[in-house]
Every structure is written in C-alpha cells, then in structure tokens.
Design an enzyme around this catalytic site. Structure first.
Site, PDB file in Angstrom:
ATOM      1  N   ASP A  83      36.953  49.434  39.563  1.00 51.37           N
ATOM      2  CA  ASP A  83      37.303  49.903  41.063  1.00 51.37           C
ATOM      3  C   ASP A  83      38.551  50.296  41.268  1.00 51.37           C
ATOM      4  O   ASP A  83      38.957  50.708  42.395  1.00 51.37           O
ATOM      5  CB  ASP A  83      36.691  48.505  42.108  1.00 51.37           C
ATOM      6  N   LYS A 152      31.324  43.360  35.897  1.00 48.41           N
ATOM      7  CA  LYS A 152      32.602  42.449  36.119  1.00 48.41           C
ATOM      8  C   LYS A 152      32.527  42.290  37.567  1.00 48.41           C
ATOM      9  O   LYS A 152      32.402  43.119  38.383  1.00 48.41           O
ATOM     10  CB  LYS A 152      34.028  43.337  35.644  1.00 48.41           C
ATOM     11  N   GLU A 154      34.827  39.772  40.560  1.00 46.59           N
ATOM     12  CA  GLU A 154      36.133  38.950  40.819  1.00 46.59           C
ATOM     13  C   GLU A 154      35.860  37.711  41.490  1.00 46.59           C
ATOM     14  O   GLU A 154      34.969  37.550  42.251  1.00 46.59           O
ATOM     15  CB  GLU A 154      36.938  40.145  41.779  1.00 46.59           C
ATOM     16  N   GLU A 222      44.443  38.202  35.262  1.00 45.09           N
ATOM     17  CA  GLU A 222      45.576  39.066  35.902  1.00 45.09           C
ATOM     18  C   GLU A 222      46.501  38.451  36.600  1.00 45.09           C
ATOM     19  O   GLU A 222      46.457  37.758  37.390  1.00 45.09           O
ATOM     20  CB  GLU A 222      44.803  40.149  36.742  1.00 45.09           C
TER      21      GLU A 222
END
Length: 347
Positions: A83, A152, A154, A222
């Site tokens: 994204d 994926k 988050e 991350e």
C-alpha cells in the site's frame, strides 16, 4: 490372452512415459493455473526451506508490470504489492488514501510481470478492520481478482489477530506486520519507530508471537531496534522480514522506488526513510534523459532519419504528390517532397 496382456502393458508403459515427461512436479496433486516448475516458482515451501538453511529472504515492492519484470529478472524471492503505492505512485503523504480497487489494479499488473517470485498483496486501510468476515472477503478478492499468492495485514490487536486467523482458515497465506505500522499513524502520532522502551519492545515480540500462533507464515518487523528484531526472530519459528530493523531478521524488504533512488522531487525526498540504502540513482538518470529528449525535440534533432524507419517508395511518393496536387493541396505536396528529400541518407 497373451495379446490382451501385451496391449495392456503397452498402454501402461505409455502412461508411465507420459507421466515422466509431464511438467507437473512429482510432489503436487494438481498443476494449478500457473507454471509449476519447483526450480523457478517461489512457494511457501521454498521460503521455509531457505529459513531452515539460514539463507536470507529477499523482498522488494512492485506496483506495475515493468517493476515486476525487474524483480523477476533479478531473482527476488517475494514481490510485495504494498500500500506504499499510495505514497510513491499516487503521491499521497501516507498509505491511508489508497483504495482496494486501486490496489487490485496494481496487483494485476504485477502478476502479469512477475512469474517467479511469491506474490503478496497488502490489504489497504479500511478494508479489513470492521470484522473477520470483511477481512476474509477482502483477502479473497486480492487472490481472485489481483492474482496474488498471499496477503499482508498490519497490526497486532486482538481483532487483527482474529482476522489473520480467519484468513488463514479460509485457505489464504498471511504475512503479519508489527512495529511501525503505517496504517496506524493516527494512533502512533506519525511515522515513529517502535520498541524503544521496555513495554514497547516486549509488545513487538509478543505481537509477533501472536501472529505466528494465528497461522501467519512470516512477520514484517518495521522500524524497531536491532536487538528487539533479533529477539523476535529468535523467538519465532517463522521467518521475520526486516525493514529498518537491522541485520538480524530472516530477510529484508525495501520499497522499489527508495532503493533505486528514483524519486528526486522534494516531496518524496522528505519522506524517504533514512534506513533505506540507495543502490542506484535512477532518478538522476531519468531526469538527464528527459532533459536531453526535451532539448533534442526543441532543436529538431530528434527524430532524425535513423528514428524514422517507415519508408515510401519513390513511385508511390510521386503518385501521392500528384494526388495532393489534384486535390489542390499544393502546399502539402511541397512539404511532403521536402520531407522526402531531407530523409534521404547523406552521401
């Protein structure tokens, strides 16, 4: 009886021969819609094998056909349709604005260009938070309409863990994402690194463990300190993919535009992460090429004879000029004659 037995043996021999010549791998039941050469197509099995051998997994984002072809040619393991396209392709300041329909356009383009890597599509903000059923429906679209192999998502809240579990139970492979989760910048207060105090560091590890328990085959870490990433990597049985998380993860991911140094505009320069190494300055090459093109067109240097390949024979040209004159287009006929003269190779 002997003749019948001979015919049966012959048919059996031919069947065996065909099976050995088949391009279907021995360890699969169905061939599937894509070429299934186990030496080429990256699957979860290949990633797990690399992880067991301690070989780092390479991941790069792609958003269109050309970037996907580049990843494919380079032998990258995983192609992530992120994204992050919201920022590096659409020019937004965050990943939040991009829609599912826009993501699906990117996914389809990438799927046409990347035949070897495992293809993973991000679930964009606003398409999986409401319920597990919404998350499953979105994930199904990413695979069916986008041509992806996995998705994926988050975050590590209880609802995200439940959503991840539901998607896996629906038969879809999932990568989790913890640490800095760009879709949650409203709560995080911006693009801020995570895991820098005791509570936050423990949360990173615990959340990664919960995602593993939910069935995720990998977790992105991350913007966390290397010791925190190392702890999570050691605690997990599944591979970790680091981005701004140091060298101790099972693999690394970078954004295509960032690692190639493609974006020279000040808007992107201010959001290019400092953890990203630029392996090229493609943006400078692009700018130089565009300026050279502009100059050559302005000076009428391009296109010259070598880039004007389509010819008309002398007899056809004469006939064309005659017809133009009959129609009263004398000026056009003169222009065509002069153009033909100028296109002749210099002696």
């Amino acid at each position: 009886m002997a003749s019948s037995l001979t015919r049966n043996c012959s048919r059996f021999s031919k069947a065996i021969s065909v099976r050995f010549m088949s391009n279907l791998p021995e360890n699969t039941v169905y061939g599937g819609p894509k070429p299934q050469n186990p030496n080429q197509r990256v699957t979860l099995t290949h990633l797990r094998q690399k992880h067991r051998r301690g070989e780092p997994i390479t991941v790069v984002t792609a958003y269109d056909y050309p970037s996907a072809v580049h990843l494919d040619t380079a032998g990258i393991d995983v192609c992530l349709v992120g994204d992050s396209a919201s920022m590096v392709v659409h020019g937004h300041d965050t990943t939040l604005p991009i829609s599912l329909d826009e993501m699906l356009v990117h996914c389809r383009a990438v799927a046409r260009g990347a035949k070897r890597p495992l293809l993973v599509g991000d679930l964009p903000f606003g398409t999986y938070e409401s319920s597990s059923s919404q998350a499953v429906d979105t994930a199904v679209r990413v695979l069916k309409e986008g041509g992806m192999d996995a998705i994926k998502l988050e975050g590590g809240s209880a609802s995200r863990i439940t959503a991840a579990k539901a998607i896996v139970e629906a038969g879809i492979a999932v990568i989790g994402h913890v640490g800095l989760t760009p879709q949650a910048i409203s709560v995080l207060g911006g693009f801020r690194p995570q895991g820098r105090n005791i509570a936050s560091a423990v949360k990173v590890v615990e959340t990664a463990m919960a995602l593993q328990e939910a069935g995720c085959f990998s977790v992105v870490l991350e913007c966390v300190p290397p010791p925190v990433a190392a702890a999570a990597t050691s605690a997990l049985k599944i591979p970790t993919i680091g981005i701004g998380a140091g060298p101790f993860c099972s693999g690394q991911v970078l954004v295509y535009h960032d690692l190639l140094g493609m974006m020279q505009h000040p808007h992107h320069a201010k959001v290019t992460p400092k953890f990203c190494k630029q392996y090229a300055n493609v943006g400078e090459v692009i700018n130089k090429a565009l300026m050279e093109y502009k100059e050559e067109v302005s000076k009428k240097v391009f296109p010259g004879p070598s880039h004007s390949p389509y010819k008309i024979t002398a007899s056809e040209l004469d006939g064309f000029l005659t017809e133009l004159q009959k129609l009263g287009f004398d000026k056009a006929a003169s222009a065509a004659a002069l153009a033909a003269e100028n296109m002749e190779p210099s002696k």
